[in-house]
Design an enzyme around this catalytic site. Structure first.
Site, PDB file in Angstrom:
ATOM      1  N   GLY A  78       2.264   2.130  10.908  1.00  0.00           N
ATOM      2  CA  GLY A  78       3.198   3.245  10.798  1.00  0.00           C
ATOM      3  C   GLY A  78       3.860   3.617  12.108  1.00  0.00           C
TER       4      GLY A  78
ATOM      5  CG  HIS B  91      -6.052   1.546   5.163  1.00  0.00           C
ATOM      6  ND1 HIS B  91      -5.640   2.450   6.110  1.00  0.00           N
ATOM      7  CD2 HIS B  91      -5.000   0.715   4.948  1.00  0.00           C
ATOM      8  CE1 HIS B  91      -4.385   2.169   6.445  1.00  0.00           C
ATOM      9  NE2 HIS B  91      -3.979   1.130   5.751  1.00  0.00           N
TER      10      HIS B  91
ATOM     11  CD  GLU C 175      -3.475  -2.632   7.157  1.00  0.00           C
ATOM     12  OE1 GLU C 175      -2.419  -2.879   6.576  1.00  0.00           O
ATOM     13  OE2 GLU C 175      -4.054  -1.536   7.082  1.00  0.00           O
TER      14      GLU C 175
ATOM     15  CD  GLU D 244      -3.171   5.132   6.754  1.00  0.00           C
ATOM     16  OE1 GLU D 244      -3.152   5.233   5.511  1.00  0.00           O
ATOM     17  OE2 GLU D 244      -2.239   4.614   7.414  1.00  0.00           O
TER      18      GLU D 244
ATOM     19  CG  ASN E 164      -1.786   1.195   1.345  1.00  0.00           C
ATOM     20  OD1 ASN E 164      -1.820   2.031   0.438  1.00  0.00           O
ATOM     21  ND2 ASN E 164      -2.497   1.307   2.453  1.00  0.00           N
ATOM     22  CD1 TRP E 165       3.612   1.019  -2.569  1.00  0.00           C
ATOM     23  CD2 TRP E 165       3.592   1.927  -4.623  1.00  0.00           C
ATOM     24  NE1 TRP E 165       4.338   0.190  -3.409  1.00  0.00           N
ATOM     25  CE2 TRP E 165       4.337   0.720  -4.677  1.00  0.00           C
ATOM     26  CE3 TRP E 165       3.457   2.660  -5.808  1.00  0.00           C
ATOM     27  CZ2 TRP E 165       4.939   0.249  -5.845  1.00  0.00           C
ATOM     28  CZ3 TRP E 165       4.053   2.194  -6.983  1.00  0.00           C
ATOM     29  CH2 TRP E 165       4.784   1.001  -7.002  1.00  0.00           C
ATOM     30  CE  LYS E 166      -0.326   2.984   4.795  1.00  0.00           C
ATOM     31  NZ  LYS E 166      -0.233   3.054   6.249  1.00  0.00           N
TER      32      LYS E 166
ATOM     33  N   GLY F   8       2.863  -1.241   4.309  1.00  0.00           N
ATOM     34  CA  GLY F   8       2.890   0.185   4.011  1.00  0.00           C
ATOM     35  C   GLY F   8       4.309   0.640   3.731  1.00  0.00           C
ATOM     36  N   GLY F   9       4.942   1.250   4.738  1.00  0.00           N
ATOM     37  CA  GLY F   9       6.255   1.877   4.567  1.00  0.00           C
ATOM     38  C   GLY F   9       7.291   1.004   3.873  1.00  0.00           C
TER      39      GLY F   9
ATOM     40  CB  SER G 289       5.009  -1.972  12.021  1.00  0.00           C
ATOM     41  OG  SER G 289       4.593  -0.651  12.300  1.00  0.00           O
TER      42      SER G 289
HETATM   43  P1  13P Z   1       2.909   0.278   7.719  1.00  0.00           P
HETATM   44  O1  13P Z   1       3.471  -1.001   7.140  1.00  0.00           O
HETATM   45  O2  13P Z   1       3.660   1.489   7.270  1.00  0.00           O
HETATM   46  O3  13P Z   1       2.762   0.169   9.203  1.00  0.00           O
HETATM   47  O4  13P Z   1       1.432   0.436   7.111  1.00  0.00           O
HETATM   48  C1  13P Z   1       0.559  -0.614   7.207  1.00  0.00           C
HETATM   49  C2  13P Z   1      -0.652  -0.291   6.395  1.00  0.00           C
HETATM   50  O5  13P Z   1      -1.450   0.546   6.771  1.00  0.00           O
HETATM   51  C3  13P Z   1      -0.827  -1.001   5.121  1.00  0.00           C
HETATM   52  O6  13P Z   1      -2.087  -0.767   4.601  1.00  0.00           O
END
Ligand code: 13P
Length: 250
Positions: A173, A95, A167, A97, A9-11, A233-234, A212
């Site tokens: 994050g 998600h 999640e 977020e 997920n590149w957000k 994510g990251g 994470s």
């Molecule tokens: P991180 O891996 O940066 O914690 O993000 C997880 C995420 O929200 C993937 O959708």
């Protein structure tokens, strides 16, 4: 046997140029990927550029968010039909977020999963509790309520095409990962819920873990019996880290 799925997920990172460049690195790094499904979710503005680079590579492209309608008066939105035309085969919905910053509702997640399926996208439905909910002992209640609402509008055949992502909000994050035992406990409870409500697909639906996930913790998380992949994510923004996570899933 459930085939592992690793999703990046590149957000809100990487414009079309940088996203296409990362897609090229990824495509070239994954020459012989037959044991793991891989999909990336660029920003909507970068989907076309990324899909062009990944065409024929076996790496799927998804859209991070859609409206529940195909077209109309909804300024700023994107639809599943348009995402499919732009080269997507996957959809992220629910998600945390989106729930937190964009007032996404449980019912909205179900409507978007339905719209995605109608357009030919495979939905990844995200569920997860906040730290306060975990401390209050409400993990199963919250995650199962979110999952039930997301699947409610779907036919049994549609449910069979869904992937679930657990999640925990407190692990996203933050560098704080759920331990493999904590994650497995929730995944097992979600699968038990599936056995009770969707027995036909309970053993085949994939449940990904997200929060994470890094190269150094992927192997222990993915070694758990009900963890069928990762939503990253990251670490998905760094090709070496992401390919190490994919390798851990093999
Ligand atoms: P991180 O891996 O940066 O914690 O993000 C997880 C995420 O929200 C993937 O959708």
């Amino acid at each position: 046997m459930r085939r592992p799925l690793i999703a990046g997920n590149w957000k809100l990172n990487l414009g079309p140029g940088a996203a296409a460049a990362l897609a090229v690195y990824l495509r070239d790094a994954l020459t012989d990927e037959d044991a793991v499904d891989v999909v990336v979710f660029p920003t909507a503005l970068a989907i076309g550029a990324v899909a062009a680079e990944l065409d024929g590579s076996g790496v799927g492209v998804g859209v991070q968010e859609i409206a529940a309608i195909a077209s109309g008066a909804m300024t700023g939105a994107n639809s599943a039909v348009m995402a499919r035309e732009a080269g997507c085969t996957w959809l992220l919905t629910g998600h945390s977020e989106r729930r937190q910053h964009f007032a996404e509702t449980d019912a909205g997640v179900g409507a978007k999963a339905k719209a995605g399926l109608a357009a030919g996208l495979y939905p990844i439905v995200c569920v997860g509790e906040t730290l306060a909910e975990r401390k209050a002992g409400r993990v199963d209640e919250v995650t199962q309520r979110q999952l039930a609402a997301a699947l409610a509008p779907l036919t049994p055949d549609e449910v069979a095409l869904v992937t679930i992502a657990y999640e925990p909000v407190w692990a996203i994050g933050t560098g704080e990962t759920a331990s493999p035992e904590q994650a497995q406990e929730v995944h097992a409870a979600l699968r038990a819920w599936l056995r009770a409500h969707h027995p036909r697909v309970a053993e085949t639906l994939r449940i990904l873990y997200g929060g994470s996930v890094k190269a150094d913790n992927a192997r222990s998380l993915l070694g758990s019996p009900d963890i069928d992949g990762a939503l990253v994510g990251g670490a998905s923004l760094r090709v070496g880290d992401f390919t190490d996570i994919i390798a851990a899933a093999r």
